[in-house]
Design a protein around this motif. Sequence first.
Motif, mmCIF file in Angstrom:
data_model
loop_
_atom_site.group_PDB
_atom_site.id
_atom_site.type_symbol
_atom_site.label_atom_id
_atom_site.label_comp_id
_atom_site.label_asym_id
_atom_site.label_seq_id
_atom_site.Cartn_x
_atom_site.Cartn_y
_atom_site.Cartn_z
ATOM 1 N N ASN A 13 14.261 -27.876 18.378
ATOM 2 C CA ASN A 13 14.685 -27.111 17.203
ATOM 3 C C ASN A 13 16.183 -27.280 17.071
ATOM 4 O O ASN A 13 16.925 -26.913 17.976
ATOM 5 C CB ASN A 13 14.367 -25.628 17.388
ATOM 6 C CG ASN A 13 12.893 -25.404 17.595
ATOM 7 O OD1 ASN A 13 12.411 -25.417 18.719
ATOM 8 N ND2 ASN A 13 12.174 -25.235 16.509
ATOM 9 N N ASP A 17 15.770 -19.550 13.408
ATOM 10 C CA ASP A 17 16.068 -18.154 13.075
ATOM 11 C C ASP A 17 14.762 -17.366 13.029
ATOM 12 O O ASP A 17 13.708 -17.915 12.689
ATOM 13 C CB ASP A 17 16.790 -18.082 11.714
ATOM 14 C CG ASP A 17 17.429 -16.717 11.481
ATOM 15 O OD1 ASP A 17 17.526 -15.928 12.449
ATOM 16 O OD2 ASP A 17 17.829 -16.439 10.335
ATOM 17 N N LEU A 19 13.221 -14.024 11.200
ATOM 18 C CA LEU A 19 13.593 -13.153 10.080
ATOM 19 C C LEU A 19 13.075 -11.734 10.248
ATOM 20 O O LEU A 19 13.793 -10.778 9.993
ATOM 21 C CB LEU A 19 13.080 -13.758 8.768
ATOM 22 C CG LEU A 19 13.482 -15.237 8.540
ATOM 23 C CD1 LEU A 19 12.895 -15.778 7.251
ATOM 24 C CD2 LEU A 19 15.004 -15.394 8.536
ATOM 25 N N GLU A 28 8.166 -13.894 11.554
ATOM 26 C CA GLU A 28 8.472 -14.819 10.463
ATOM 27 C C GLU A 28 9.689 -15.628 10.918
ATOM 28 O O GLU A 28 10.727 -15.047 11.246
ATOM 29 C CB GLU A 28 8.830 -13.982 9.231
ATOM 30 C CG GLU A 28 8.860 -14.707 7.927
ATOM 31 C CD GLU A 28 7.469 -14.914 7.334
ATOM 32 O OE1 GLU A 28 6.529 -14.191 7.701
ATOM 33 O OE2 GLU A 28 7.368 -15.832 6.512
ATOM 34 N N VAL A 29 9.541 -16.958 10.971
ATOM 35 C CA VAL A 29 10.650 -17.791 11.452
ATOM 36 C C VAL A 29 11.124 -18.727 10.350
ATOM 37 O O VAL A 29 10.447 -18.925 9.338
ATOM 38 C CB VAL A 29 10.237 -18.638 12.691
ATOM 39 C CG1 VAL A 29 9.879 -17.765 13.864
ATOM 40 C CG2 VAL A 29 9.094 -19.588 12.343
ATOM 41 N N SER A 30 12.300 -19.296 10.567
ATOM 42 C CA SER A 30 12.816 -20.338 9.683
ATOM 43 C C SER A 30 13.535 -21.309 10.621
ATOM 44 O O SER A 30 14.511 -20.937 11.263
ATOM 45 C CB SER A 30 13.781 -19.716 8.677
ATOM 46 O OG SER A 30 14.379 -20.735 7.913
ATOM 47 N N LEU A 146 11.523 -28.446 7.752
ATOM 48 C CA LEU A 146 11.767 -27.005 7.805
ATOM 49 C C LEU A 146 10.416 -26.344 8.055
ATOM 50 O O LEU A 146 9.444 -26.631 7.343
ATOM 51 C CB LEU A 146 12.352 -26.531 6.467
ATOM 52 C CG LEU A 146 12.543 -25.025 6.325
ATOM 53 C CD1 LEU A 146 13.663 -24.529 7.255
ATOM 54 C CD2 LEU A 146 12.874 -24.652 4.876
ATOM 55 N N THR A 148 8.443 -22.687 8.286
ATOM 56 C CA THR A 148 8.552 -21.252 7.994
ATOM 57 C C THR A 148 7.202 -20.584 8.269
ATOM 58 O O THR A 148 6.320 -21.205 8.864
ATOM 59 C CB THR A 148 8.994 -21.029 6.524
ATOM 60 O OG1 THR A 148 8.092 -21.744 5.683
ATOM 61 C CG2 THR A 148 10.413 -21.499 6.277
ATOM 62 N N LYS A 153 4.134 -23.502 8.270
ATOM 63 C CA LYS A 153 4.380 -23.985 6.899
ATOM 64 C C LYS A 153 5.501 -25.012 6.954
ATOM 65 O O LYS A 153 6.633 -24.678 7.328
ATOM 66 C CB LYS A 153 4.796 -22.822 5.989
ATOM 67 C CG LYS A 153 3.687 -21.865 5.704
ATOM 68 C CD LYS A 153 4.123 -20.843 4.673
ATOM 69 C CE LYS A 153 3.118 -19.707 4.608
ATOM 70 N NZ LYS A 153 3.746 -18.436 4.223
ATOM 71 N N GLU A 155 7.899 -28.090 5.362
ATOM 72 C CA GLU A 155 8.480 -28.819 4.217
ATOM 73 C C GLU A 155 9.305 -29.952 4.788
ATOM 74 O O GLU A 155 10.244 -29.698 5.561
ATOM 75 C CB GLU A 155 9.456 -27.920 3.448
ATOM 76 C CG GLU A 155 8.812 -26.876 2.587
ATOM 77 C CD GLU A 155 9.890 -25.915 2.069
ATOM 78 O OE1 GLU A 155 10.898 -26.381 1.496
ATOM 79 O OE2 GLU A 155 9.716 -24.713 2.301
ATOM 80 N N VAL A 194 20.641 -21.547 8.937
ATOM 81 C CA VAL A 194 19.645 -22.602 8.721
ATOM 82 C C VAL A 194 20.057 -23.485 7.542
ATOM 83 O O VAL A 194 19.943 -24.713 7.578
ATOM 84 C CB VAL A 194 18.245 -21.985 8.487
ATOM 85 C CG1 VAL A 194 17.210 -23.058 8.193
ATOM 86 C CG2 VAL A 194 17.823 -21.172 9.712
ATOM 87 N N GLN A 195 20.582 -22.822 6.483
ATOM 88 C CA GLN A 195 20.946 -23.570 5.272
ATOM 89 C C GLN A 195 22.054 -24.593 5.556
ATOM 90 O O GLN A 195 22.037 -25.697 5.009
ATOM 91 C CB GLN A 195 21.366 -22.595 4.154
ATOM 92 C CG GLN A 195 21.458 -23.227 2.776
ATOM 93 C CD GLN A 195 20.171 -23.971 2.353
ATOM 94 O OE1 GLN A 195 19.075 -23.440 2.464
ATOM 95 N NE2 GLN A 195 20.321 -25.218 1.880
#
Length: 297
Positions: A13, A17, A19, A28-30, A146, A148, A153, A155, A194-195
């Motif tokens: 990774n 993060d 959330l 819930e991760v990102s 990414l 999520t 999920k 992307e 993350v962004q």
Amino acid sequence: MKQAKITAYAKINLVLDVLRKREDGYHEVSMVMQAIDLADTIVLEEAPRNWLITDSKYIPPNMNNLAMKAVTLMQNHFKQVPPLQVTLQKRIPVAAGLAGGSTDCAAVLLGINRMYGLGLSQTELERLGAELGSDVPFCIGGPTALATGRGEKIEPLPPCPPLFFVLVKPSFGVSTPKVYGNLRLDQIRRHPDVQACIDGLHKGNALQILDAMGNLLEYSTFQLQPNVKKLKHSMAEAGCAHVLMSGSGPTVFAAFTEQQQAQQYYKTIKPVYPGAILSRTVNKTMLEERVELYGNE
Ligand code: ATP
């Protein structure tokens, strides 16, 4: 006799993060996930019954192995899939935060899909894989994505510029459920960006990607296993500005933009950490070529 050989790549990774905790108990991760060239090898062959052969004493030697769960899942969905012998050469350290089990599982799904011409799309394979583990969908798609939801999920992200890593896995493992269970989100003020990592990927800016590296789970794992924190500090002191724990740990990796720097660093720390592993990013071509078929004429 049909046969397939599949290279099952590990992941790290670059940023992770968390959330919030969801009603269903999952978090819930990102996270930005990256495939690396540290890999297990799996050979699938037709056999009188399902059977696992492995050189590792740290993983279940039976149908509880994630590779065998993938065989069963495919046989339940597709009656044309016969009993298979799975030979698993384990190179990825176990319970390390490197998705070792998930990537073996993904490799079996990919291999069976190709061996028996099932024609499942990547999305369909990812959906099947999600039944067996949150990291399996990434291991099917990769190489940079990414993740999520609870991690399932996916992307795709722009290809990561070449990065080079030195990984150290302590002799003990950590339990992912325990790490999440120990997480006190209300007490954490600073979350990783993350962004910023995604922006770095869009720009192809390797240094921006390294500067954005972060892992919220370090707070929890370091509390449970202070030796992981010590390892991170010692790896930074050995001469790397970008050191991070992967997943829920306990593997810690040092990241470099230049191969030569990584090789030099590897030489420096190898006497202290004999199990250190030198690795690099996997690209799309390596991923596309990971399944080799034999005897399918
Ligand atoms: P993640 O990064 O996805 O959380 P991990 O790298 O921390 O995974 P794994 O190596 O996948 O952890 O091991 C987790 C557990 O799964 C171990 O207890 C191991 O015995 C079990 N396991 C079952 N099958 C496998 C396999 N093929 N390879 C590795 N571990 C397996």
